[in-house]
Design a protein around this motif. Sequence first.
Motif, PDB file in Angstrom:
ATOM      1  N   THR A  26      45.391  47.727  35.406  1.00  0.00           N
ATOM      2  CA  THR A  26      45.875  46.429  35.860  1.00  0.00           C
ATOM      3  C   THR A  26      45.022  45.292  35.309  1.00  0.00           C
ATOM      4  O   THR A  26      45.543  44.277  34.826  1.00  0.00           O
ATOM      5  CB  THR A  26      45.849  46.366  37.408  1.00  0.00           C
ATOM      6  N   HIS A  27      43.712  45.485  35.372  1.00  0.00           N
ATOM      7  CA  HIS A  27      42.793  44.404  35.020  1.00  0.00           C
ATOM      8  C   HIS A  27      42.848  44.094  33.522  1.00  0.00           C
ATOM      9  O   HIS A  27      42.903  42.941  33.119  1.00  0.00           O
ATOM     10  CB  HIS A  27      41.375  44.823  35.441  1.00  0.00           C
ATOM     11  N   HIS A  28      42.862  45.147  32.711  1.00  0.00           N
ATOM     12  CA  HIS A  28      42.948  44.950  31.261  1.00  0.00           C
ATOM     13  C   HIS A  28      44.395  44.767  30.810  1.00  0.00           C
ATOM     14  O   HIS A  28      44.719  43.831  30.078  1.00  0.00           O
ATOM     15  CB  HIS A  28      42.303  46.138  30.532  1.00  0.00           C
ATOM     16  N   ASN A  77      35.900  35.851  28.600  1.00  0.00           N
ATOM     17  CA  ASN A  77      35.074  36.445  29.660  1.00  0.00           C
ATOM     18  C   ASN A  77      35.399  37.921  29.859  1.00  0.00           C
ATOM     19  O   ASN A  77      34.496  38.743  30.033  1.00  0.00           O
ATOM     20  CB  ASN A  77      35.299  35.701  30.981  1.00  0.00           C
ATOM     21  N   HIS A  78      36.687  38.256  29.843  1.00  0.00           N
ATOM     22  CA  HIS A  78      37.049  39.657  30.075  1.00  0.00           C
ATOM     23  C   HIS A  78      36.615  40.558  28.932  1.00  0.00           C
ATOM     24  O   HIS A  78      36.163  41.677  29.154  1.00  0.00           O
ATOM     25  CB  HIS A  78      38.547  39.787  30.372  1.00  0.00           C
ATOM     26  N   ALA A  79      36.729  40.103  27.705  1.00  0.00           N
ATOM     27  CA  ALA A  79      36.270  40.919  26.579  1.00  0.00           C
ATOM     28  C   ALA A  79      34.765  41.143  26.661  1.00  0.00           C
ATOM     29  O   ALA A  79      34.260  42.251  26.402  1.00  0.00           O
ATOM     30  CB  ALA A  79      36.638  40.241  25.265  1.00  0.00           C
ATOM     31  N   GLY A 124      34.639  34.273  40.349  1.00  0.00           N
ATOM     32  CA  GLY A 124      33.715  33.845  39.303  1.00  0.00           C
ATOM     33  C   GLY A 124      33.048  35.015  38.623  1.00  0.00           C
ATOM     34  O   GLY A 124      33.597  36.131  38.596  1.00  0.00           O
ATOM     35  N   TRP A 125      31.874  34.752  38.088  1.00  0.00           N
ATOM     36  CA  TRP A 125      31.166  35.712  37.247  1.00  0.00           C
ATOM     37  C   TRP A 125      29.673  35.591  37.489  1.00  0.00           C
ATOM     38  O   TRP A 125      29.173  34.487  37.710  1.00  0.00           O
ATOM     39  CB  TRP A 125      31.452  35.388  35.758  1.00  0.00           C
ATOM     40  N   VAL A 126      28.956  36.724  37.417  1.00  0.00           N
ATOM     41  CA  VAL A 126      27.500  36.691  37.450  1.00  0.00           C
ATOM     42  C   VAL A 126      26.993  37.208  36.103  1.00  0.00           C
ATOM     43  O   VAL A 126      27.471  38.225  35.597  1.00  0.00           O
ATOM     44  CB  VAL A 126      26.915  37.478  38.654  1.00  0.00           C
ATOM     45  N   ILE A 157      29.280  40.314  34.870  1.00  0.00           N
ATOM     46  CA  ILE A 157      30.050  41.132  35.828  1.00  0.00           C
ATOM     47  C   ILE A 157      31.107  40.230  36.459  1.00  0.00           C
ATOM     48  O   ILE A 157      30.806  39.140  36.942  1.00  0.00           O
ATOM     49  CB  ILE A 157      29.144  41.733  36.921  1.00  0.00           C
ATOM     50  N   ASP A 158      32.346  40.726  36.444  1.00  0.00           N
ATOM     51  CA  ASP A 158      33.487  40.008  37.031  1.00  0.00           C
ATOM     52  C   ASP A 158      33.401  40.081  38.554  1.00  0.00           C
ATOM     53  O   ASP A 158      33.264  41.164  39.116  1.00  0.00           O
ATOM     54  CB  ASP A 158      34.786  40.676  36.534  1.00  0.00           C
ATOM     55  N   LEU A 159      33.484  38.920  39.209  1.00  0.00           N
ATOM     56  CA  LEU A 159      33.415  38.858  40.671  1.00  0.00           C
ATOM     57  C   LEU A 159      34.760  38.532  41.309  1.00  0.00           C
ATOM     58  O   LEU A 159      34.839  38.361  42.533  1.00  0.00           O
ATOM     59  CB  LEU A 159      32.372  37.809  41.103  1.00  0.00           C
ATOM     60  N   TRP A 160      35.811  38.412  40.495  1.00  0.00           N
ATOM     61  CA  TRP A 160      37.139  38.156  41.062  1.00  0.00           C
ATOM     62  C   TRP A 160      37.577  39.388  41.862  1.00  0.00           C
ATOM     63  O   TRP A 160      37.279  40.523  41.487  1.00  0.00           O
ATOM     64  CB  TRP A 160      38.153  37.885  39.944  1.00  0.00           C
ATOM     65  N   GLU A 161      38.326  39.168  42.924  1.00  0.00           N
ATOM     66  CA  GLU A 161      38.741  40.300  43.764  1.00  0.00           C
ATOM     67  C   GLU A 161      39.515  41.351  42.977  1.00  0.00           C
ATOM     68  O   GLU A 161      39.427  42.547  43.265  1.00  0.00           O
ATOM     69  CB  GLU A 161      39.572  39.808  44.956  1.00  0.00           C
ATOM     70  N   HIS A 162      40.261  40.942  41.964  1.00  0.00           N
ATOM     71  CA  HIS A 162      41.046  41.924  41.213  1.00  0.00           C
ATOM     72  C   HIS A 162      40.144  42.932  40.489  1.00  0.00           C
ATOM     73  O   HIS A 162      40.607  43.981  40.062  1.00  0.00           O
ATOM     74  CB  HIS A 162      42.037  41.254  40.237  1.00  0.00           C
ATOM     75  N   ALA A 163      38.867  42.621  40.346  1.00  0.00           N
ATOM     76  CA  ALA A 163      37.945  43.527  39.662  1.00  0.00           C
ATOM     77  C   ALA A 163      37.555  44.720  40.524  1.00  0.00           C
ATOM     78  O   ALA A 163      37.159  45.765  39.987  1.00  0.00           O
ATOM     79  CB  ALA A 163      36.686  42.768  39.229  1.00  0.00           C
TER      80      ALA A 163
END
Length: 203
Positions: A26-28, A77-79, A124-126, A157-163
Motif C-alpha cells: 500500500t505504502h509504495h 521523501n519516500h524514495a 511528518g518525518w524524523v 523514518i516516515d512518521l505518517w500513520e500509513h507507515a
Amino acid sequence: MAITLMPLPYAEDALSPAISATTLQTHHGKHHKTYVDRTNAAIEGTDLAGKSLEDLIAAAEAKGDKGLFNNAAQTWNHAFYWNSLSPAAQAPSGDLAAAIDAFGGLDALKAELAAQGAGHFASGWVWLTVKDGKLAVEQTHDAATYSSLSGTPLLVIDLWEHAYYLDHRNVRPDYLKAVIDGHLAWDFAAANLASGSVWSYPA
Ligand code: MN
C-alpha cells in the motif's frame, strides 16, 4: 521524461514483521505511486516537464506552488525512506561510527531517534542529519523535505500513520523500535555522509 516510481530496493516481505508486505504494497504501490503520478500530472505540458525531481522541488518552493511541492517532496521523501531501511540489521562503521561516538554512542542516537519520532505531532518525518561533521536528529512536518533541514540528510523514518498503522495500530513507538533496532540502513547513511551532499532521486 516523467518522474518514475523508484522500485523498492528489496522484496515486499523483507522488512516483516516490523513493516509487513501489506503495508509496503500500500505504502509504495499506492501512496508513493500517487505522489509520483500527481507530480507528473502537475508538470505535464509545462516548462517543468523533463526537470529532475530536485529541480521540481526547488521550482515549487520558489513559486509557492504548494500542490506540486507536496507531491514532489513526498516522492523524494519516500524514495529516501525506502533506502533508509534494510532487510537485515546493520552496524555503523568507519567515519559514521566515529560520528556516532561523538554524538554520544549508538544507543544514545537510537534513543534520540525514537524519542523525537514518538514525540512528533501528527504527520511528518524524523531524520538523521550531519552538519560540519556533527550528527543531529531533526523533524519535518507533512511533506517538508531536505530543504527544511539544518544539515544534510543521512537517514529518514516516515512518521505518517500509513507507515505503521496496519502493523502496530496506534503504537508509533513500537514501529520506531522495530525499525530502529532491526532495519536501519546504516550503510546508506554512511554513503550519504561520505558524499557530503544531498542524495539524488534516481532518474
Ligand atoms: Mn509515507
